[in-house]
Scaffold this active site. Structure first.
Site, PDB file in Angstrom:
ATOM      1  N   ASN A 157       0.802  -1.226   0.000  1.00 55.01           N
ATOM      2  CA  ASN A 157       0.000   0.000   0.000  1.00 55.01           C
ATOM      3  C   ASN A 157       0.833   1.273   0.000  1.00 55.01           C
ATOM      4  O   ASN A 157       0.374   2.309  -0.454  1.00 55.01           O
ATOM      5  CB  ASN A 157      -0.954  -0.007   1.199  1.00 55.01           C
ATOM      6  CG  ASN A 157      -0.296  -0.428   2.492  1.00 55.01           C
ATOM      7  OD1 ASN A 157       0.285  -1.515   2.581  1.00 55.01           O
ATOM      8  ND2 ASN A 157      -0.367   0.416   3.495  1.00 55.01           N
ATOM      9  N   GLN A 185      -4.974  -3.847  -1.985  1.00 57.24           N
ATOM     10  CA  GLN A 185      -4.529  -2.801  -2.909  1.00 57.24           C
ATOM     11  C   GLN A 185      -4.462  -3.281  -4.355  1.00 57.24           C
ATOM     12  O   GLN A 185      -4.350  -2.459  -5.266  1.00 57.24           O
ATOM     13  CB  GLN A 185      -3.144  -2.271  -2.497  1.00 57.24           C
ATOM     14  CG  GLN A 185      -3.147  -1.457  -1.214  1.00 57.24           C
ATOM     15  CD  GLN A 185      -3.949  -0.160  -1.328  1.00 57.24           C
ATOM     16  OE1 GLN A 185      -4.244   0.332  -2.421  1.00 57.24           O
ATOM     17  NE2 GLN A 185      -4.316   0.398  -0.184  1.00 57.24           N
ATOM     18  N   CYS A 331      -2.590   4.555   8.803  1.00 53.03           N
ATOM     19  CA  CYS A 331      -2.588   4.028  10.164  1.00 53.03           C
ATOM     20  C   CYS A 331      -1.392   4.521  10.955  1.00 53.03           C
ATOM     21  O   CYS A 331      -1.427   4.584  12.176  1.00 53.03           O
ATOM     22  CB  CYS A 331      -2.574   2.510  10.130  1.00 53.03           C
ATOM     23  SG  CYS A 331      -3.758   1.867   8.971  1.00 53.03           S
TER      24      CYS A 331
HETATM   25  C1  LIG Z   1      -6.577  -0.496   3.694  1.00 53.30           C
HETATM   26  C2  LIG Z   1      -5.861  -1.791   3.791  1.00 53.30           C
HETATM   27  C3  LIG Z   1      -6.264  -2.786   4.694  1.00 53.30           C
HETATM   28  C4  LIG Z   1      -7.393  -2.570   5.674  1.00 53.30           C
HETATM   29  O1  LIG Z   1      -8.648  -2.598   5.063  1.00 53.30           O
HETATM   30  P1  LIG Z   1      -9.907  -1.950   5.851  1.00 53.30           P
HETATM   31  O2  LIG Z   1     -11.082  -2.282   4.996  1.00 53.30           O
HETATM   32  O3  LIG Z   1      -9.627  -0.487   5.946  1.00 53.30           O
HETATM   33  O4  LIG Z   1      -9.968  -2.619   7.190  1.00 53.30           O
HETATM   34  C5  LIG Z   1      -5.574  -3.976   4.712  1.00 53.30           C
HETATM   35  N1  LIG Z   1      -4.536  -4.184   3.882  1.00 53.30           N
HETATM   36  C6  LIG Z   1      -4.109  -3.274   2.998  1.00 53.30           C
HETATM   37  C7  LIG Z   1      -2.968  -3.570   2.103  1.00 53.30           C
HETATM   38  C8  LIG Z   1      -4.756  -2.031   2.935  1.00 53.30           C
HETATM   39  O5  LIG Z   1      -4.310  -1.115   2.076  1.00 53.30           O
END
Ligand SMILES: *Cc1c(COP(=O)(O)O)cnc(C)c1O
Length: 408
Positions: A157, A185, A331
């Site tokens: 990500n 992603q 995060c």
């Molecule tokens: C955003 C994301 C998550 C978390 O997903 P949510 O639906 O926000 O809980 C997990 N893994 C990756 C790679 C992300 O980019």
């Protein structure tokens, strides 16, 4: 901050979340007030909604070439990651308690693995090279008789680096180890085919692909060892109890259908604009460094180190122009800790705190990119003029924009 409302807003943080697509919104809205039944009910109100849920399940399955019964709806990517890791380790506790993952996973995987360690499990965190890539030999050498799960993301990500998922899946198969892949992603940006690629569990999140927040999927291949995650009902084959988030499910189905239908068009659009942004930055700003794998990278993601500049300062300056980007993942931003992903890539200290992520979306326009390029060089110049870091002995003259720049 009122001024920002007057400005045109430019949103380049689509890896953090995406707006709900208009067609998705239109599709989901009737499921709040008109079709309000509980899909588990046998009467007319339940039946019409049950049909919508199973149609959405088909749409998700089709996008990744899975069978509909292999799709479990969850409350998002984080839940899917927790479910896959804890549920399969529980189911396989008789065999062993060792997980192999990477140092650059999303916190939903990393922190779940740390929790597993606290409960007595063992975890190997594979390191990455300067492109953010793992070494497949190292992965294979980490396997032992206790290994029950490999969890490696499809694409990162923060940098967009795409992992060799098919090769990892083959290794997992060869050693009879279950393989979970966080594809949050990757969905909608690269083709994903569960018939060709023997992944056992795959995480998907709605809000990264134009559906709302709070809906996701865990794909679970038939035959996978996995314990239920939420108890209390027979929903989702008794694997994930709880009344279905019908509107969210319908929305995710629609978003998947659009992602499948428009994949080639979207990838081309994203790649063109991203490359234009990258080339524009490299052409107009000195001493920059592109982080991530230049060959295997998501078409929408650009992670740039602007040496001598504090990433947070740059982020705030861009925000004053109405431009939303990100330093690290959503995060970890807000904390001063440098990105665990760039740290694992051994990005130079000078660039660790100076890196920004631009992530484009289907709705990003070339005007957005032009406006960003119109203000960015002056912002960087201004910040550099005030920076105590300028002139630090680190030599960036051999910086090449194609690979990460400063030799270490
Ligand atoms: C955003 C994301 C998550 C978390 O997903 P949510 O639906 O926000 O809980 C997990 N893994 C990756 C790679 C992300 O980019």
């Amino acid at each position: 901050m009122e001024d920002i409302d007057q400005l045109e807003r430019i949103y380049l943080d689509n890896n953090a979340t995406t707006p709900v697509a208009p067609q998705v919104m239109e599709t989901m809205l009737p499921y709040y007030m008109k079709f309000y039944g509980n899909p588990s009910s046998v009467h007319w109100a339940g039946r019409e909604v049950e049909k919508a849920v199973s149609d959405a399940r088909l749409q998700v399955a089709e996008l990744i070439k899975a069978k509909p019964e292999e799709i479990i709806f969850t409350a998002g990517g984080s839940e899917s990651d927790n479910f896959a890791i804890l549920g399969s380790c529980d189911a396989l506790s008789g065999k062993g308690s060792h997980i192999i993952t990477t140092a650059v996973e999303h916190p939903a995987v990393l922190d779940t693995c740390r929790y597993f360690e606290q409960r007595g499990g063992k975890v190997t965190y594979l390191g990455v090279d300067r492109r953010g890539q793992i070494d497949l030999d190292e992965l294979e050498q980490a396997i032992n008789a206790q290994t029950v799960l490999i969890s490696v993301m499809w694409a990162n990500n923060e940098t967009g680096t795409i992992f060799p998922v098919a090769a990892i899946a083959d290794i997992a198969r060869r050693y009879n180890i279950q393989f979970h892949c966080d594809a949050v992603q990757a969905v909608g940006k690269v083709p994903i085919d569960m018939e060709e690629c023997p992944v056992d569990m795959l995480s998907i999140s709605g809000h990264k692909i134009g559906a709302p927040k709070g809906i996701g999927v865990l794909y679970v291949r038939n035959g996978t060892q996995l314990n239920p995650y939420l108890h209390g009902g027979h929903q989702e084959g008794s694997m994930r109890a709880g009344t279905h988030n019908v509107a969210g499910i319908v929305a995710l189905g629609k978003a998947c259908q659009l992602a499948q239908q428009d994949l080639a068009k979207n990838v081309e659009h994203l790649r063109q604009l991203r490359d234009r942004l990258q080339q524009g930055i490299v052409a107009s700003i000195s001493d920059v460094c592109i982080n991530g794998d230049q060959e295997n990278r998501l078409p929408n993601t650009l992670n740039v180190g602007f040496s001598f500049v504090e990433g947070e300062g740059l982020l705030l300056s861009l925000d004053m122009y109405g431009i939303a980007a990100s330093s690290g993942s959503a995060c970890t931003s807000g904390s001063d800790a440098p990105s665990h992903v760039l740290s694992a890539m051994a990005v130079d200290k000078l660039l660790l705190q100076s890196s920004l992520r631009f992530s484009l979306g289907y709705q990003t326009t070339s005007a957005d990119i032009d406006k960003t390029l119109a203000v960015l060089p002056a912002i960087v110049d201004k910040l550099r003029a005030m920076s105590p870091m300028v002139g630090d002995e680190v030599n960036v003259t051999n910086c090449t924009y194609v690979e990460c720049c400063i030799d270490h």
